[in-house]
Design a protein around this motif. Sequence first.
Motif, short mmCIF file in Angstrom:
data_model
loop_
_atom_site.label_atom_id
_atom_site.label_comp_id
_atom_site.label_asym_id
_atom_site.label_seq_id
_atom_site.Cartn_x
_atom_site.Cartn_y
_atom_site.Cartn_z
N ASP A 154 0.54 -1.62 0.17
CA ASP A 154 0.13 0.12 0.00
C ASP A 154 0.70 1.18 0.12
O ASP A 154 0.85 2.51 -0.06
CB ASP A 154 -0.72 -0.03 1.01
N ALA A 155 1.90 1.32 -0.25
CA ALA A 155 3.11 2.45 -0.27
C ALA A 155 3.17 3.36 -1.01
O ALA A 155 2.59 4.44 -0.96
CB ALA A 155 4.54 1.85 0.27
N PRO A 156 2.93 2.86 -2.39
CA PRO A 156 2.62 3.70 -3.70
C PRO A 156 1.11 5.03 -2.90
O PRO A 156 1.78 6.12 -3.14
CB PRO A 156 2.31 3.62 -4.82
N ALA A 157 0.30 4.59 -2.56
CA ALA A 157 -0.77 5.79 -2.14
C ALA A 157 -0.50 6.59 -0.61
O ALA A 157 -0.94 7.41 -0.95
CB ALA A 157 -1.93 4.18 -2.48
N ARG A 158 -0.10 5.47 -0.25
CA ARG A 158 0.16 6.12 1.71
C ARG A 158 0.97 7.40 0.77
O ARG A 158 1.21 8.88 1.39
CB ARG A 158 1.10 4.92 2.27
N VAL A 159 2.13 6.95 -0.44
CA VAL A 159 2.76 8.50 -0.55
C VAL A 159 2.65 9.59 -1.27
O VAL A 159 2.86 10.11 -0.96
CB VAL A 159 4.74 7.81 -1.48
N ALA A 160 1.38 8.92 -1.88
CA ALA A 160 0.55 9.62 -3.43
C ALA A 160 -0.24 10.61 -2.31
O ALA A 160 -0.20 12.10 -2.28
CB ALA A 160 0.42 9.28 -3.60
N ALA A 161 -0.68 9.88 -1.26
CA ALA A 161 -1.18 10.91 -0.89
C ALA A 161 -0.65 11.98 0.18
O ALA A 161 -0.96 13.17 0.61
CB ALA A 161 -2.09 9.84 0.70
N GLN A 162 0.84 11.63 0.97
CA GLN A 162 1.28 12.61 1.69
C GLN A 162 2.00 13.23 0.74
O GLN A 162 2.05 14.66 1.35
CB GLN A 162 2.87 12.15 2.67
N VAL A 163 2.27 12.92 -0.39
CA VAL A 163 2.43 14.24 -1.65
C VAL A 163 1.51 15.41 -1.75
O VAL A 163 2.14 16.42 -1.85
CB VAL A 163 3.29 13.38 -2.94
N GLY A 164 0.25 14.60 -1.79
CA GLY A 164 -1.13 15.92 -2.02
C GLY A 164 -0.99 16.13 -1.27
O GLY A 164 -1.61 17.47 -1.23
N ASN A 165 -0.56 16.42 0.65
CA ASN A 165 -1.00 16.83 2.15
C ASN A 165 0.11 18.36 1.17
O ASN A 165 -0.22 19.06 2.40
CB ASN A 165 -0.64 16.56 2.91
N LEU A 166 1.29 18.11 0.65
CA LEU A 166 2.40 18.92 -0.18
C LEU A 166 1.98 19.86 -0.82
O LEU A 166 2.23 21.16 -0.72
CB LEU A 166 3.36 18.44 0.43
N THR A 167 1.76 19.67 -1.97
CA THR A 167 1.24 20.14 -3.08
C THR A 167 0.94 19.29 -4.03
O THR A 167 -0.36 18.32 -3.44
CB THR A 167 2.60 20.37 -3.55
N ASP A 168 -0.55 20.02 -4.83
CA ASP A 168 -1.26 19.63 -5.80
C ASP A 168 -0.98 19.92 -6.96
O ASP A 168 -1.26 19.52 -7.84
CB ASP A 168 -2.70 20.99 -5.61
N ARG A 169 0.45 19.69 -7.66
CA ARG A 169 0.94 20.22 -8.75
C ARG A 169 2.56 19.03 -8.25
O ARG A 169 3.45 19.43 -7.64
CB ARG A 169 1.06 21.48 -9.25
N VAL A 170 3.03 18.40 -10.01
CA VAL A 170 3.55 17.78 -9.64
C VAL A 170 4.35 17.94 -11.00
O VAL A 170 3.85 17.80 -11.97
CB VAL A 170 4.14 15.99 -9.51
N ASP A 171 5.54 18.26 -11.05
CA ASP A 171 6.25 18.78 -12.16
C ASP A 171 7.10 17.54 -12.73
O ASP A 171 6.98 17.41 -14.25
CB ASP A 171 6.95 20.31 -12.09
N THR A 172 7.75 16.81 -11.85
CA THR A 172 8.77 15.69 -12.58
C THR A 172 8.49 14.79 -11.23
O THR A 172 8.45 15.13 -10.34
CB THR A 172 10.00 16.46 -12.58
N LEU A 173 8.03 13.54 -11.66
CA LEU A 173 8.37 12.33 -10.83
C LEU A 173 9.45 11.44 -11.38
O LEU A 173 9.36 10.86 -12.32
CB LEU A 173 7.34 11.77 -10.98
N VAL A 174 10.53 11.37 -10.47
CA VAL A 174 11.71 10.25 -10.61
C VAL A 174 11.12 9.02 -10.31
O VAL A 174 11.52 8.77 -9.02
CB VAL A 174 12.97 11.14 -10.62
N ASN A 175 11.18 7.60 -10.61
CA ASN A 175 11.34 7.02 -10.38
C ASN A 175 12.36 5.93 -10.18
O ASN A 175 12.56 4.94 -10.92
CB ASN A 175 10.17 5.82 -11.11
N ASN A 176 13.23 6.07 -9.01
CA ASN A 176 14.46 5.52 -8.94
C ASN A 176 14.46 4.65 -7.72
O ASN A 176 15.58 3.54 -8.07
CB ASN A 176 14.98 6.74 -8.27
#
Length: 258
Positions: free
Chosen positions: A70-92
């Motif tokens: 369930d980590a991807p959903a949790r990470v996305a939720a935490q990112v969403g709490n910080l910002t509503d915009r993402v210019d670059t997602l680096v899947n490293n």
Amino acid sequence: MSEHRNTDRLAVVTGGSEGIGLAIADALARDGADLVLVARNRDRLATAAEEVGRHGTAVHTVFADLSAPDAPARVAAQVGNLTDRVDTLVNNVGTAHFASLADTTVDAMNTMWHLNVQVPLLLSQQLLPALLRTRGSVINISSYWAHKMVAGRPSAAYSATRGALNSMTRALASELGPRGVRVNAVAPGAVRTPTYERSYLTSMTEENRAAHDEQIARSYPLGRLGTADDIATAVVYLASAQWTTGTILAVDGGLTTR
């Protein structure tokens, strides 16, 4: 840490606390992007944030072990709490288990499939609304192992995941391009990271090290291993290359030309 300056770009980097991920985050910050670093080691994450923050952009951290289902959903939720915009997602984030066909386990296959394929796909899906808002881009970190094999190092399961990531990159580029989101990948050769040092170099005898260096010189037209900065430079380029999508960029010192 420097006083933060306001920027109009934000990048999310998974595995951003060490090695290639940290170099990518640092290069993006030098280029003026705010950062969200995602990693599973709290201490290294804090140190990385302080280091990257010296460039003056805002650096946020998300502590997460992306191997959890369930980590991807949790990470996305935490990112969403910080910002509503993402210019670059680096899947490293990724992992590699090398084993012969006879010794390949279901657990190893499942772990690699989850981290190397599902996590990039799920994070891209979860963060798509934020990427659409900026007409941003996804950059997947793949590997030369998708299409070049090395004698004596069986890699069927690992190579399969890297091939899948490359195919996914091209398919998402086709799907999301009409909506303004670009999707590319970087396929590094062998890079001298802390993990490479720990896994290979530190345990070598002087004789083995000499043989290793000779093999590198013979295999790579440019005669050396890569550095994390070599990969970071390519990522910064792809982040701003507005007419480039669906590209698997080989950054490998010429390894795959031979």
